[in-house]
Design an enzyme around this catalytic site. Structure first.
Site, PDB file in Angstrom:
ATOM      1  N   CYS A 107      20.251  -9.026   2.946  1.00 59.82           N
ATOM      2  CA  CYS A 107      20.335 -10.260   3.739  1.00 59.82           C
ATOM      3  C   CYS A 107      19.036 -11.055   3.608  1.00 59.82           C
ATOM      4  O   CYS A 107      17.965 -10.486   3.416  1.00 59.82           O
ATOM      5  CB  CYS A 107      20.584  -9.884   5.197  1.00 59.82           C
ATOM      6  SG  CYS A 107      20.611 -11.277   6.350  1.00 59.82           S
ATOM      7  N   HIS A 146      12.856 -12.823   4.199  1.00 55.82           N
ATOM      8  CA  HIS A 146      11.830 -13.582   4.938  1.00 55.82           C
ATOM      9  C   HIS A 146      10.563 -12.743   5.122  1.00 55.82           C
ATOM     10  O   HIS A 146       9.454 -13.271   5.064  1.00 55.82           O
ATOM     11  CB  HIS A 146      12.339 -13.986   6.325  1.00 55.82           C
ATOM     12  CG  HIS A 146      13.383 -15.063   6.328  1.00 55.82           C
ATOM     13  ND1 HIS A 146      13.408 -16.105   5.435  1.00 55.82           N
ATOM     14  CD2 HIS A 146      14.440 -15.276   7.148  1.00 55.82           C
ATOM     15  CE1 HIS A 146      14.436 -16.894   5.711  1.00 55.82           C
ATOM     16  NE2 HIS A 146      15.083 -16.408   6.739  1.00 55.82           N
ATOM     17  N   CYS A 189      25.843  -7.299   9.529  1.00 55.85           N
ATOM     18  CA  CYS A 189      25.089  -8.529   9.800  1.00 55.85           C
ATOM     19  C   CYS A 189      25.858  -9.770   9.357  1.00 55.85           C
ATOM     20  O   CYS A 189      26.340 -10.520  10.187  1.00 55.85           O
ATOM     21  CB  CYS A 189      23.697  -8.549   9.171  1.00 55.85           C
ATOM     22  SG  CYS A 189      22.869 -10.133   9.559  1.00 55.85           S
ATOM     23  N   SER A 225      17.349 -12.330   5.874  1.00 54.75           N
ATOM     24  CA  SER A 225      16.377 -11.979   6.918  1.00 54.75           C
ATOM     25  C   SER A 225      15.358 -10.967   6.389  1.00 54.75           C
ATOM     26  O   SER A 225      14.173 -11.048   6.731  1.00 54.75           O
ATOM     27  CB  SER A 225      17.073 -11.402   8.147  1.00 54.75           C
ATOM     28  OG  SER A 225      17.897 -12.374   8.737  1.00 54.75           O
ATOM     29  N   HIS A 235      19.264  -4.020   7.372  1.00 54.95           N
ATOM     30  CA  HIS A 235      19.839  -4.042   8.725  1.00 54.95           C
ATOM     31  C   HIS A 235      21.328  -4.337   8.678  1.00 54.95           C
ATOM     32  O   HIS A 235      21.906  -4.718   9.680  1.00 54.95           O
ATOM     33  CB  HIS A 235      19.121  -5.107   9.565  1.00 54.95           C
ATOM     34  CG  HIS A 235      19.303  -6.487   9.009  1.00 54.95           C
ATOM     35  ND1 HIS A 235      18.569  -6.962   7.936  1.00 54.95           N
ATOM     36  CD2 HIS A 235      20.167  -7.481   9.329  1.00 54.95           C
ATOM     37  CE1 HIS A 235      18.978  -8.184   7.643  1.00 54.95           C
ATOM     38  NE2 HIS A 235      19.955  -8.517   8.466  1.00 54.95           N
TER      39      HIS A 235
HETATM   40  P1  CND Z   1      21.260 -16.888   1.476  1.00 62.87           P
HETATM   41  O1  CND Z   1      20.002 -17.006   0.725  1.00 62.87           O
HETATM   42  O2  CND Z   1      22.356 -16.020   0.961  1.00 62.87           O
HETATM   43  O3  CND Z   1      21.912 -18.339   1.746  1.00 62.87           O
HETATM   44  C1  CND Z   1      21.178 -19.513   1.945  1.00 62.87           C
HETATM   45  C2  CND Z   1      21.949 -20.641   1.286  1.00 62.87           C
HETATM   46  O4  CND Z   1      21.352 -21.883   1.629  1.00 62.87           O
HETATM   47  C3  CND Z   1      21.951 -20.554  -0.242  1.00 62.87           C
HETATM   48  O5  CND Z   1      23.294 -20.625  -0.736  1.00 62.87           O
HETATM   49  C4  CND Z   1      21.131 -21.770  -0.677  1.00 62.87           C
HETATM   50  O6  CND Z   1      21.545 -22.307  -1.913  1.00 62.87           O
HETATM   51  C5  CND Z   1      21.379 -22.717   0.478  1.00 62.87           C
HETATM   52  N1  CND Z   1      20.357 -23.770   0.631  1.00 62.87           N
HETATM   53  C6  CND Z   1      19.017 -23.663   0.476  1.00 62.87           C
HETATM   54  N2  CND Z   1      18.415 -24.859   0.727  1.00 62.87           N
HETATM   55  C7  CND Z   1      19.401 -25.725   1.029  1.00 62.87           C
HETATM   56  C8  CND Z   1      19.431 -27.109   1.407  1.00 62.87           C
HETATM   57  N3  CND Z   1      18.309 -27.836   1.511  1.00 62.87           N
HETATM   58  N4  CND Z   1      20.634 -27.675   1.681  1.00 62.87           N
HETATM   59  C9  CND Z   1      21.778 -26.962   1.590  1.00 62.87           C
HETATM   60  N5  CND Z   1      21.826 -25.647   1.258  1.00 62.87           N
HETATM   61  C10 CND Z   1      20.648 -25.042   0.977  1.00 62.87           C
HETATM   62  O7  CND Z   1      20.842 -16.410   2.957  1.00 62.87           O
HETATM   63  P2  CND Z   1      21.750 -15.660   4.056  1.00 62.87           P
HETATM   64  O8  CND Z   1      23.077 -16.303   4.097  1.00 62.87           O
HETATM   65  O9  CND Z   1      21.608 -14.190   3.887  1.00 62.87           O
HETATM   66  O10 CND Z   1      20.926 -16.045   5.379  1.00 62.87           O
HETATM   67  C11 CND Z   1      20.894 -17.395   5.825  1.00 62.87           C
HETATM   68  C12 CND Z   1      20.005 -17.518   7.037  1.00 62.87           C
HETATM   69  O11 CND Z   1      20.616 -16.808   8.143  1.00 62.87           O
HETATM   70  C13 CND Z   1      18.618 -16.881   6.849  1.00 62.87           C
HETATM   71  O12 CND Z   1      17.638 -17.689   7.482  1.00 62.87           O
HETATM   72  C14 CND Z   1      18.763 -15.555   7.577  1.00 62.87           C
HETATM   73  O13 CND Z   1      17.528 -15.031   7.996  1.00 62.87           O
HETATM   74  C15 CND Z   1      19.623 -16.008   8.742  1.00 62.87           C
HETATM   75  C16 CND Z   1      20.232 -14.899   9.560  1.00 62.87           C
HETATM   76  C17 CND Z   1      20.348 -15.115  10.928  1.00 62.87           C
HETATM   77  C18 CND Z   1      20.882 -14.122  11.732  1.00 62.87           C
HETATM   78  C19 CND Z   1      21.056 -14.388  13.198  1.00 62.87           C
HETATM   79  O14 CND Z   1      21.288 -13.447  13.970  1.00 62.87           O
HETATM   80  N6  CND Z   1      20.952 -15.622  13.659  1.00 62.87           N
HETATM   81  C20 CND Z   1      21.294 -12.924  11.162  1.00 62.87           C
HETATM   82  N7  CND Z   1      21.170 -12.730   9.818  1.00 62.87           N
HETATM   83  C21 CND Z   1      20.650 -13.702   9.009  1.00 62.87           C
HETATM   84 ZN    ZN Z   2      20.966 -10.290   8.426  1.00 63.57          ZN
END
Ligand code: CND
Ligand code: ZN
Length: 369
Positions: A43, A48, A171, A45, A64
């Site tokens: 993931c 990061h 997740c 996260s 996770h």
């Molecule tokens: P992943 O890297 O798979 O997806 C991110 C997507 O965003 C990619 O497809 C990128 O191409 C796209 N992207 C990047 N920049 C831009 C932009 N400017 N405009 C449009 N699209 C763009 O990441 P993920 O899906 O594994 O995780 C996404 C977020 O969710 C990340 O910050 C992660 O830490 C967070 C998250 C949150 C929670 C929660 O509980 N809130 C749980 N897990 C993950």
């Molecule tokens: Zn996650």
């Protein structure tokens, strides 16, 4: 039970590859469970931490988003027994604090403290190397052949659910589908925009489809992510590297969407999502921003009764939501097979993170044994 030798991927410091090493794992104490990890998803996260955007205790076993098989239980464990298949929860909610009591277990005081420290509920981790503690991302540490988790951090699932698919529920799927169904409570027929269609965002898209949303507008900067989003139920796509995504969304859904989801973790895209929402619309921030980041919003917009909220773990009530998601998959209504772009051995973990950073995958999973 004594100590077990395990193989795990350990984070020491940002901008360095994870070290795949032997660690000692102490057996489960009272209220804890030893789990053999079948698969753990990769993931953003976790990435990061590696990229130095969010701090974490060091050294830590990352991972996770995991599922596995219970090998042993500590004293007093009642909800699982050896042989059970489980999905792990990175917020092991206590069931007794004020948040748990009012039905918001994802905000559990004790579970969130354990998660952010990378420990069991008693404040200590079960991994060690040369006698020194090694912390567990999300009270899990899923990039390991075995781990110990709190009983409250495992949810039993039916034995015929494939464990590699089940890992994703830990997740990405819970967070994405849950943001739609639990946090936003998207109404059938309403319009939804999803900014960022990676492993989590694709699950916001499929959550919106499950909820019966009308227009589902997927936004990304990579064409292959937008193609995937169509497979997951997007009715429209916007390539934000080619056109202004706010204008495009407001053209497709005149006046803006009812619900806008940010699933990247950047202040600029949070602002875009907010600007995509219509009068009275709801913006849900799912992405995890860099530590210390701030978001700027047009204050006048509050006069139009726009709201903005975060969504932690998709508002998960794991013992309820995980079995529901399993049933949706088993009956063909939840896509999980299509999420798994690649499968890596534990030794390939750094390649898996490089591929995620480059945007090559929907989700990769690591199979540690
Ligand atoms: P992943 O890297 O798979 O997806 C991110 C997507 O965003 C990619 O497809 C990128 O191409 C796209 N992207 C990047 N920049 C831009 C932009 N400017 N405009 C449009 N699209 C763009 O990441 P993920 O899906 O594994 O995780 C996404 C977020 O969710 C990340 O910050 C992660 O830490 C967070 C998250 C949150 C929670 C929660 O509980 N809130 C749980 N897990 C993950
Ligand atoms: Zn996650």
């Amino acid at each position: 039970m004594g100590k077990v030798q395990v193989k795990a991927a350990v984070f020491y410091r940002p901008h360095e590859p994870l070290a795949v090493q032997e660690l000692e794992l102490e057996g489960p104490r009272a209220g804890e469970v030893l789990v053999r990890i079948a698969a753990c998803g990769v993931c953003h996260s976790d990435l990061h931490f590696i990229d130095g955007l969010v701090p974490i205790a060091s050294p830590s076993v990352l991972g996770h988003e995991a599922a596995g098989v219970v090998e042993a239980v500590g004293a007093g464990v009642a909800s699982v027994q050896p042989g059970d298949h489980v999905v792990l929860s990175f917020i092991p909610s206590c069931g007794r604090c004020q948040y748990c009591v009012v039905g918001r277990p994802n905000l559990c005081t004790i579970g969130n403290r354990a998660m952010s420290r990378g420990t069991m509920l008693d404040g200590t981790p079960r991994f060690a190397r040369e006698g020194r503690p090694v912390y567990q991302m999300g009270s899990i540490g899923g990039f390991a052949s075995y781990t110990v988790v709190p009983e409250a951090g495992c949810v039993k699932i039916r034995g015929d659910m494939p464990l590699d698919r089940a890992a994703l529920l830990g997740c990405g799927v819970m967070t994405g589908v849950g943001a739609v169904i639990n946090t936003a409570r998207v109404q059938a027929g309403s319009d939804v925009a999803v900014v960022g269609c990676g492993g989590v965002g694709l699950n916001v898209v499929q959550g919106a489809a499950l909820a019966g949303a009308g227009r589902i507008i997927a936004i990304d900067v990579l064409a292959h992510k937008l193609e995937l989003a169509r497979q997951f139920g997007a009715t429209h796509t916007v390539d934000a590297s080619r056109e202004d995504p706010v204008e495009a969304v407001r053209r497709i859904s005149p006046g803006g969407v009812d619900y806008a989801f940010e699933v990247i973790g950047r202040p600029e895209t949070v602002r875009q999502a907010f600007d995509m929402a219509r009068r009275g619309g709801l913006t849900v921030v799912v992405g995890v921003p860099p530590a210390g980041a701030e978001v700027s919003l047009p204050a006048g917009a509050f006069l139009t009764e726009k709201t903005i909220t975060g969504s932690a773990y998709g508002g998960a009530r794991m013992p309820v939501d995980v079995p529901r998601l399993v049933e949706l998959y088993m009956s063909g209504r939840l896509k999980l097979d299509e999420l798994i772009s690649r499968v890596y051995p534990l030794e390939g973990i750094n390649d898996a993170f490089d591929a995620l950073r480059r945007g090559e995958v929907a989700r990769s999973i690591v199979t540690p044994l």
